[in-house]
Design an enzyme around this catalytic site. Structure first.
Site, mmCIF file in Angstrom:
data_model
loop_
_atom_site.group_PDB
_atom_site.id
_atom_site.type_symbol
_atom_site.label_atom_id
_atom_site.label_comp_id
_atom_site.label_asym_id
_atom_site.label_seq_id
_atom_site.Cartn_x
_atom_site.Cartn_y
_atom_site.Cartn_z
ATOM 1 C CB SER A 167 2.986 3.971 11.361
ATOM 2 O OG SER A 167 3.220 2.600 11.551
ATOM 3 N NE ARG A 176 5.696 2.752 5.135
ATOM 4 C CZ ARG A 176 6.457 1.783 4.588
ATOM 5 N NH1 ARG A 176 6.908 1.883 3.351
ATOM 6 N NH2 ARG A 176 6.729 0.703 5.275
ATOM 7 C CD GLU A 213 3.879 5.808 7.763
ATOM 8 O OE1 GLU A 213 4.944 5.636 8.391
ATOM 9 O OE2 GLU A 213 3.208 4.873 7.287
HETATM 10 C C1 LIG Z 1 -4.529 -0.522 11.178
HETATM 11 C C2 LIG Z 1 -3.661 0.143 10.122
HETATM 12 C C3 LIG Z 1 -2.483 -0.463 9.753
HETATM 13 C C4 LIG Z 1 -1.660 0.135 8.772
HETATM 14 N N1 LIG Z 1 -0.498 -0.481 8.421
HETATM 15 C C5 LIG Z 1 0.283 0.053 7.449
HETATM 16 C C6 LIG Z 1 1.497 -0.588 7.035
HETATM 17 O O1 LIG Z 1 1.892 -1.627 7.539
HETATM 18 N N2 LIG Z 1 2.231 0.001 6.043
HETATM 19 C C7 LIG Z 1 1.837 1.156 5.442
HETATM 20 O O2 LIG Z 1 2.542 1.632 4.529
HETATM 21 N N3 LIG Z 1 0.699 1.789 5.818
HETATM 22 C C8 LIG Z 1 -0.092 1.270 6.800
HETATM 23 N N4 LIG Z 1 -1.243 1.917 7.179
HETATM 24 C C9 LIG Z 1 -1.580 3.223 6.578
HETATM 25 C C10 LIG Z 1 -2.480 3.150 5.335
HETATM 26 O O3 LIG Z 1 -3.243 1.950 5.304
HETATM 27 C C11 LIG Z 1 -1.645 3.260 4.052
HETATM 28 O O4 LIG Z 1 -0.921 4.473 4.006
HETATM 29 C C12 LIG Z 1 -2.545 3.195 2.811
HETATM 30 O O5 LIG Z 1 -1.733 3.053 1.664
HETATM 31 C C13 LIG Z 1 -3.435 4.405 2.638
HETATM 32 O O6 LIG Z 1 -4.412 4.094 1.669
HETATM 33 P P1 LIG Z 1 -5.851 4.776 1.727
HETATM 34 O O7 LIG Z 1 -6.640 4.283 0.589
HETATM 35 O O8 LIG Z 1 -6.467 4.586 3.072
HETATM 36 O O9 LIG Z 1 -5.445 6.296 1.504
HETATM 37 P P2 LIG Z 1 -5.980 7.585 2.291
HETATM 38 O O10 LIG Z 1 -5.664 7.453 3.738
HETATM 39 O O11 LIG Z 1 -7.376 7.855 1.936
HETATM 40 O O12 LIG Z 1 -5.026 8.696 1.641
HETATM 41 C C14 LIG Z 1 -3.638 8.669 1.902
HETATM 42 C C15 LIG Z 1 -2.939 9.534 0.863
HETATM 43 O O13 LIG Z 1 -3.061 8.920 -0.415
HETATM 44 C C16 LIG Z 1 -3.619 9.826 -1.340
HETATM 45 N N5 LIG Z 1 -4.463 9.055 -2.268
HETATM 46 C C17 LIG Z 1 -5.373 8.106 -1.958
HETATM 47 N N6 LIG Z 1 -5.933 7.634 -3.076
HETATM 48 C C18 LIG Z 1 -5.379 8.292 -4.113
HETATM 49 C C19 LIG Z 1 -5.565 8.278 -5.530
HETATM 50 N N7 LIG Z 1 -6.459 7.473 -6.112
HETATM 51 N N8 LIG Z 1 -4.831 9.123 -6.287
HETATM 52 C C20 LIG Z 1 -3.918 9.959 -5.720
HETATM 53 N N9 LIG Z 1 -3.705 10.031 -4.385
HETATM 54 C C21 LIG Z 1 -4.435 9.199 -3.593
HETATM 55 C C22 LIG Z 1 -4.413 10.824 -0.524
HETATM 56 O O14 LIG Z 1 -4.523 12.067 -1.188
HETATM 57 C C23 LIG Z 1 -3.550 10.926 0.727
HETATM 58 O O15 LIG Z 1 -2.493 11.840 0.511
HETATM 59 C C24 LIG Z 1 -2.070 1.343 8.163
HETATM 60 C C25 LIG Z 1 -3.280 1.934 8.537
HETATM 61 C C26 LIG Z 1 -4.066 1.346 9.518
HETATM 62 C C27 LIG Z 1 -5.370 2.006 9.887
#
Ligand SMILES: Cc1cc2nc3c(=O)[nH]c(=O)nc-3n(C[C@H](O)[C@H](O)[C@H](O)COP(=O)(O)OP(=O)(O)OC[C@H]3O[C@@H](n4cnc5c(N)ncnc54)[C@H](O)[C@@H]3O)c2cc1C
Length: 324
Positions: free
Chosen positions: A232, A183, A302
């Site tokens: 998480s 992660r 996380e």
């Molecule tokens: C119900 C639920 C279930 C989930 N299950 C999982 C799971 O099973 N496994 C898992 O790994 N995660 C899970 N997550 C967490 C989340 O979905 C992941 O971490 C996801 O990859 C985050 O993507 P995001 O677009 O929402 O990023 P954000 O939450 O908007 O940002 C997260 C990070 O990514 C960076 N970021 C985002 N976009 C970019 C970009 N274009 N360039 C550079 N940096 C960027 C941001 O700066 C920040 O540091 C879950 C979340 C929820 C709400």
């Protein structure tokens, strides 16, 4: 109380902003962006139209202005004092596409939802992407967080990622350059990912469909996916499950203000109504303290926590009381 002044920052960028094609929003409410639906204002949000527009904006932006990039906010806790400087949020029009890019290869824009990549892979008989079906984030967030689930993770599928740096230089990083671990990617926080290429392998469509259905069923059964949550809260420490440690420390269902450790999956924090960023972070730190006192293990967040505290409402690590 407003902690940021977006109009002032926008005015300081000068005439050049009139040439931009993307949207600039001073004092943008981050509770509309994050899954938690909590947190303060972004001083200035920029949603670039495409990569050229992003580059043009970064060339206008003075080096001292802080820059934060967000995806769809499914892994973010924004503090109530808001985010100083600029928040970049990629537009779906310019960065939301997904397409085939060679034999069992897929290219996806950084704001493309993970599940669209899973669906494209399934439609084309490409294996290795079913885990994306259950992760509600964008590809940019997945590349940054090394998102993974159900035995798959981004690091295992990523070939390369196009990036723009703080000065507006465009380049491509290979998987090896991403510095992946659980992660986590060790590349600079100042890089904005714009698109990524992934490699899969040939697989029977019916098998992929069945794996995706299993992912969905599992999520619906054990995770509070319809709640305002960030997924998480803590990483699994080596050899342990975070949820088990939280459960054993008596924190299942624990509530502070409008924030609660879900009774369904106790490593998921939820906003049960009107939680502030303070409620959520205070709850998380209280859980860390209780788990530490119970097991001697320090949980690591996380969820990404960004922005500043409201004056007088700072949350310090391990600040919760065991008797609360
Ligand atoms: C119900 C639920 C279930 C989930 N299950 C999982 C799971 O099973 N496994 C898992 O790994 N995660 C899970 N997550 C967490 C989340 O979905 C992941 O971490 C996801 O990859 C985050 O993507 P995001 O677009 O929402 O990023 P954000 O939450 O908007 O940002 C997260 C990070 O990514 C960076 N970021 C985002 N976009 C970019 C970009 N274009 N360039 C550079 N940096 C960027 C941001 O700066 C920040 O540091 C879950 C979340 C929820 C709400």
């Amino acid at each position: 109380m407003k902690q940021v002044d977006g109009e002032k920052l926008l005015a300081s960028l000068g005439e050049g902003v009139s040439q931009l094609r993307g949207r600039l929003t001073p004092d943008a409410p981050m509770d509309r962006v994050t899954w938690f639906q909590a947190g303060g204002l972004a001083e200035l949000m920029f949603q670039p139209h495409d990569t050229d527009d992003l580059v043009a904006f970064l060339k206008l932006l003075p080096e001292e202005v802080p820059l934060t990039v967000v995806g769809v906010g499914s892994n973010l806790l924004v503090r109530d004092g808001g985010i100083q400087g600029v928040v970049v949020r990629l537009s779906a029009k310019g960065f939301g596409q997904v397409e085939l890019a060679g034999e069992n290869r897929i290219r996806a824009g950084a704001i493309c939802p993970d599940k669209y990549v899973a669906a494209m892979a399934m439609d084309n008989g490409i294996g290795g992407f079913h885990f994306y079906y259950g992760i509600p984030g964008s590809i940019g967030g997945a590349v940054r967080m090394n998102a993974g689930a159900n035995g798959g993770e981004t690091a295992a599928r990523l070939v390369e990622v196009d990036v723009v740096d703080r000065k507006g230089n465009v380049s491509t990083l290979s998987n090896a350059e991403m510095g992946y671990s659980y992660r986590h990617s060790s590349v600079s926080e100042n890089l904005i990912f714009t698109s990524a290429v992934f490699q899969g392998y040939p697989e029977d469509k019916a098998k992929i469909r069945a794996d995706m259905d299993a992912v969905r069923h599992h999520r619906e059964t054990v995770q509070p996916i319809k709640e305002k949550t960030g997924g998480s809260t803590f990483k699994n420490p080596d050899g342990h499950s975070a949820w088990e440690l939280i459960d054993e420390a008596g924190c299942r269902g624990l509530m502070i203000g409008g924030a609660q450790m879900s009774a369904l999956h106790c490593n998921f924090m939820i906003n049960v109504g009107h939680a502030t960023g303070y409620d959520l972070e205070y709850l998380g730190e209280t859980v860390r303290q209780r788990v530490f006192e119970h097991s001697g293990i320090k949980l690591e967040w996380e969820i990404r926590r960004i922005g500043g505290f409201m004056p007088g409402s700072e949350v310090k690590p391990f600040m919760g009381t065991v008797s609360a």
